[in-house]
Design a protein around this motif. Structure first.
Motif, PDB file in Angstrom:
ATOM      1  N   UNK A 140      21.740 -62.066  11.755  1.00  0.00           N
ATOM      2  CA  UNK A 140      21.932 -61.938  10.308  1.00  0.00           C
ATOM      3  C   UNK A 140      20.991 -62.859   9.549  1.00  0.00           C
ATOM      4  N   UNK A 141      20.770 -64.077  10.111  1.00  0.00           N
ATOM      5  CA  UNK A 141      19.867 -65.030   9.462  1.00  0.00           C
ATOM      6  C   UNK A 141      18.446 -64.476   9.405  1.00  0.00           C
ATOM      7  N   UNK A 142      17.975 -63.919  10.504  1.00  0.00           N
ATOM      8  CA  UNK A 142      16.627 -63.344  10.532  1.00  0.00           C
ATOM      9  C   UNK A 142      16.526 -62.132   9.612  1.00  0.00           C
ATOM     10  N   UNK A 143      17.630 -61.400   9.494  1.00  0.00           N
ATOM     11  CA  UNK A 143      17.638 -60.252   8.580  1.00  0.00           C
ATOM     12  C   UNK A 143      17.462 -60.706   7.134  1.00  0.00           C
ATOM     13  N   UNK A 144      18.187 -61.753   6.743  1.00  0.00           N
ATOM     14  CA  UNK A 144      18.053 -62.272   5.377  1.00  0.00           C
ATOM     15  C   UNK A 144      16.666 -62.889   5.159  1.00  0.00           C
ATOM     16  N   UNK A 145      16.095 -63.481   6.196  1.00  0.00           N
ATOM     17  CA  UNK A 145      14.743 -64.026   6.083  1.00  0.00           C
ATOM     18  C   UNK A 145      13.742 -62.900   5.834  1.00  0.00           C
ATOM     19  N   UNK A 146      13.936 -61.779   6.514  1.00  0.00           N
ATOM     20  CA  UNK A 146      13.066 -60.618   6.307  1.00  0.00           C
ATOM     21  C   UNK A 146      13.211 -60.074   4.877  1.00  0.00           C
ATOM     22  N   UNK A 147      14.453 -60.045   4.383  1.00  0.00           N
ATOM     23  CA  UNK A 147      14.678 -59.597   3.005  1.00  0.00           C
ATOM     24  C   UNK A 147      14.025 -60.546   2.000  1.00  0.00           C
ATOM     25  N   UNK A 148      14.065 -61.851   2.311  1.00  0.00           N
ATOM     26  CA  UNK A 148      13.442 -62.831   1.421  1.00  0.00           C
ATOM     27  C   UNK A 148      11.934 -62.619   1.351  1.00  0.00           C
ATOM     28  N   UNK A 149      11.299 -62.364   2.485  1.00  0.00           N
ATOM     29  CA  UNK A 149       9.854 -62.131   2.498  1.00  0.00           C
ATOM     30  C   UNK A 149       9.507 -60.867   1.713  1.00  0.00           C
ATOM     31  N   UNK A 182      15.945 -52.884 -14.445  1.00  0.00           N
ATOM     32  CA  UNK A 182      16.819 -52.001 -13.670  1.00  0.00           C
ATOM     33  C   UNK A 182      16.180 -51.623 -12.353  1.00  0.00           C
ATOM     34  N   UNK A 183      14.856 -51.358 -12.380  1.00  0.00           N
ATOM     35  CA  UNK A 183      14.157 -50.980 -11.163  1.00  0.00           C
ATOM     36  C   UNK A 183      14.138 -52.112 -10.156  1.00  0.00           C
ATOM     37  N   UNK A 184      14.107 -53.387 -10.648  1.00  0.00           N
ATOM     38  CA  UNK A 184      14.106 -54.522  -9.749  1.00  0.00           C
ATOM     39  C   UNK A 184      15.470 -54.699  -9.083  1.00  0.00           C
ATOM     40  N   UNK A 185      16.543 -54.257  -9.762  1.00  0.00           N
ATOM     41  CA  UNK A 185      17.880 -54.434  -9.223  1.00  0.00           C
ATOM     42  C   UNK A 185      18.181 -53.433  -8.111  1.00  0.00           C
ATOM     43  N   UNK A 226      26.888 -52.234   6.749  1.00  0.00           N
ATOM     44  CA  UNK A 226      27.434 -53.387   6.029  1.00  0.00           C
ATOM     45  C   UNK A 226      26.319 -54.236   5.434  1.00  0.00           C
ATOM     46  N   UNK A 227      25.250 -54.442   6.198  1.00  0.00           N
ATOM     47  CA  UNK A 227      24.115 -55.201   5.673  1.00  0.00           C
ATOM     48  C   UNK A 227      23.400 -54.431   4.568  1.00  0.00           C
ATOM     49  N   UNK A 228      23.371 -53.108   4.680  1.00  0.00           N
ATOM     50  CA  UNK A 228      22.679 -52.290   3.682  1.00  0.00           C
ATOM     51  C   UNK A 228      23.421 -52.240   2.358  1.00  0.00           C
ATOM     52  N   UNK A 229      24.766 -52.159   2.401  1.00  0.00           N
ATOM     53  CA  UNK A 229      25.543 -51.945   1.180  1.00  0.00           C
ATOM     54  C   UNK A 229      26.299 -53.179   0.711  1.00  0.00           C
ATOM     55  N   UNK A 230      26.054 -54.332   1.327  1.00  0.00           N
ATOM     56  CA  UNK A 230      26.755 -55.544   0.864  1.00  0.00           C
ATOM     57  C   UNK A 230      26.404 -55.811  -0.604  1.00  0.00           C
ATOM     58  N   UNK A 231      27.407 -56.138  -1.424  1.00  0.00           N
ATOM     59  CA  UNK A 231      27.156 -56.331  -2.866  1.00  0.00           C
ATOM     60  C   UNK A 231      26.070 -57.358  -3.182  1.00  0.00           C
ATOM     61  N   UNK A 232      25.849 -58.319  -2.306  1.00  0.00           N
ATOM     62  CA  UNK A 232      24.792 -59.302  -2.551  1.00  0.00           C
ATOM     63  C   UNK A 232      23.398 -58.703  -2.364  1.00  0.00           C
ATOM     64  N   UNK A 233      23.314 -57.574  -1.660  1.00  0.00           N
ATOM     65  CA  UNK A 233      22.014 -56.957  -1.407  1.00  0.00           C
ATOM     66  C   UNK A 233      21.808 -55.691  -2.235  1.00  0.00           C
ATOM     67  N   UNK A 234      22.824 -54.822  -2.252  1.00  0.00           N
ATOM     68  CA  UNK A 234      22.703 -53.549  -2.964  1.00  0.00           C
ATOM     69  C   UNK A 234      23.371 -53.658  -4.325  1.00  0.00           C
ATOM     70  N   UNK A 235      22.603 -53.492  -5.383  1.00  0.00           N
ATOM     71  CA  UNK A 235      23.111 -53.612  -6.752  1.00  0.00           C
ATOM     72  C   UNK A 235      23.328 -52.246  -7.410  1.00  0.00           C
ATOM     73  N   UNK A 236      23.193 -51.190  -6.660  1.00  0.00           N
ATOM     74  CA  UNK A 236      23.361 -49.850  -7.226  1.00  0.00           C
ATOM     75  C   UNK A 236      24.803 -49.639  -7.683  1.00  0.00           C
ATOM     76  N   UNK A 237      25.021 -48.827  -8.719  1.00  0.00           N
ATOM     77  CA  UNK A 237      26.399 -48.561  -9.190  1.00  0.00           C
ATOM     78  C   UNK A 237      27.254 -47.967  -8.087  1.00  0.00           C
ATOM     79  N   UNK A 238      28.454 -48.508  -7.904  1.00  0.00           N
ATOM     80  CA  UNK A 238      29.362 -48.015  -6.878  1.00  0.00           C
ATOM     81  C   UNK A 238      29.122 -48.612  -5.508  1.00  0.00           C
ATOM     82  N   UNK A 239      28.199 -49.565  -5.385  1.00  0.00           N
ATOM     83  CA  UNK A 239      27.907 -50.148  -4.073  1.00  0.00           C
ATOM     84  C   UNK A 239      29.103 -50.909  -3.525  1.00  0.00           C
TER      85      UNK A 239
END
Length: 371
Positions: free
Chosen positions: A7-16, A92-95, A136-149
């Motif tokens: 999970x840590x490496x996954x978040x590091x990849x998202x940060x990059x 909005x596009x950035x979110x 879970x990693x794809x739709x976690x509210x901290x990552x996915x900001x789309x309506x209904x996520x």
């Protein structure tokens, strides 16, 4: 744990990726999560560079904003409106992206739990965990900001909690959509949609996520929502006048008085199974040799029938107490097994399997001999 490292490496990849998209605020948030889960030198170094870069860019932004403010004073009204719409669209596009919106829609319009996780009814436990980890990693509210996520994330968590539990899975396979109130149905264009509530199960979607990835972060969104609800409820009632408050409290006041009167009228028990300040004289039943305690001023029954009645009450109380202890031991063991499965911890699972229930054994032996 290995799950934390992944999970840590996954978040590091998202940060990059966020850095590449010039979304520094999100990048810093992902780097902090990566370090909290499993600290690496790369994440720490990148976070330090990001903080220094953000500090410098903040000063430059202030200068730029001052210059832009002066230039915007000469813009036309239509031009300002167009620019504002452009900024809103960009933010909005950035979110979230159109792909994320479509993915959320697919989850929310799934017809059953298997479709939510994208697995078949014959999927193994490993397949379920693999599918849950990805979604879970794809739709976690901290990552996915789309309506209904958030609703989609809850649906994924609840689907996994049911299908990963053999008893719940069997019940779902047998009864299917009739499993009320484990999920709530909403109709949309003739098609059923399923939304899961955090109160429907022992674990909320966020708690399942934390157990699965070994993350014991801050309070969940559900807890914060409940705290907000309780605060609003208290504030609303505090605005009522004193007369209405007194009227509402009167029934509780009478119940309180009745409970006190009942306590005064009910006599104290003759015995206790465990030693206390008042009950400190040890006695033993003639049959089964069950120990119990009485008060110092206890007067033994004068007849055998009265003594039999007393000792029968002692035996009944003893059996009831042992059943309660047995139930608690079984619940503790089942909880350990569940957590071990959720965390994929083989050592904890073996420990749970070896967990004994001495009260249950003692109760069974006693009932067999007593019968």
């Amino acid at each position: 744990m290995e799950a934390n490292k992944d999970a840590s490496l996954h978040y590091l990849e998202l940060a990059e990726k966020a850095i590449h998209d010039n979304d520094y605020e999100r990048a810093i948030r992902y780097l902090n999560k990566s370090i909290d889960l499993f600290p690496t030198h790369k994440a720490k170094d990148l976070l330090e560079r990001m903080k220094n870069s953000t500090s410098k860019s903040t000063n430059n932004d202030k200068t730029h904003e001052s210059t832009s403010s002066s230039n915007n004073d000469h813009s036309t009204t239509n031009g300002n409106a167009s620019h504002a719409r452009h900024r809103t669209t960009s933010a909005s596009n950035n979110e979230y992206s159109a792909e994320e919106v479509e993915a959320v829609r697919k989850i929310k319009t799934c017809k059953d739990l298997y479709e939510i996780l994208g697995v078949s009814k014959t999927a193994s436990e490993a397949d379920l965990k693999k599918a849950y980890r990805k979604l879970a990693l794809q739709f976690h509210p901290d990552k996915c900001k789309a309506p209904g996520a958030t609703d989609a994330f809850k649906a994924i968590g609840k689907a996994f909690s049911i299908l990963n539990d053999p008893k719940k899975k069997e019940q779902y396979d047998q009864y299917g959509h009739a499993m009320e109130p484990q999920y709530n149905r909403r109709s949309s264009g003739g098609r059923q949609q399923y939304y899961y509530a955090d109160e429907d199960d022992d674990f909320s979607a966020e708690e399942i996520f934390n157990l699965f990835f070994g993350n014991s972060g801050p309070a969940t969104r559900t807890s914060r929502r409940r705290q907000h609800t309780n605060t609003y409820h208290f504030t609303t009632h505090s605005t009522q006048n004193s007369t209405n408050t007194l009227v509402q409290l009167l029934p509780y006041f009478f119940l309180f008085l009745i409970s006190i009167i009942g306590t005064l009228l009910v006599s104290e028990p003759q015995f206790q199974l465990h030693r206390t300040g008042k009950y400190n004289n040890l006695r033993t039943t003639r049959t089964s040799n069950i120990e119990y305690y009485v008060k110092p001023d206890f007067h033994p029954p004068k007849t055998d029938s009265e003594l039999d009645s007393l000792e029968s009450s002692v035996i009944d109380e003893y059996i009831s107490d042992m059943r309660h202890q047995c139930y608690r031991e079984q619940q503790y063991k089942e909880s350990m097994v569940w957590r071990a499965k959720m965390m994929s911890d083989n050592n904890l699972y073996r420990q749970a399997q070896k967990q004994t229930t001495p009260s249950c054994t003692k109760l069974n032996n006693f009932l067999n001999s007593y019968a």
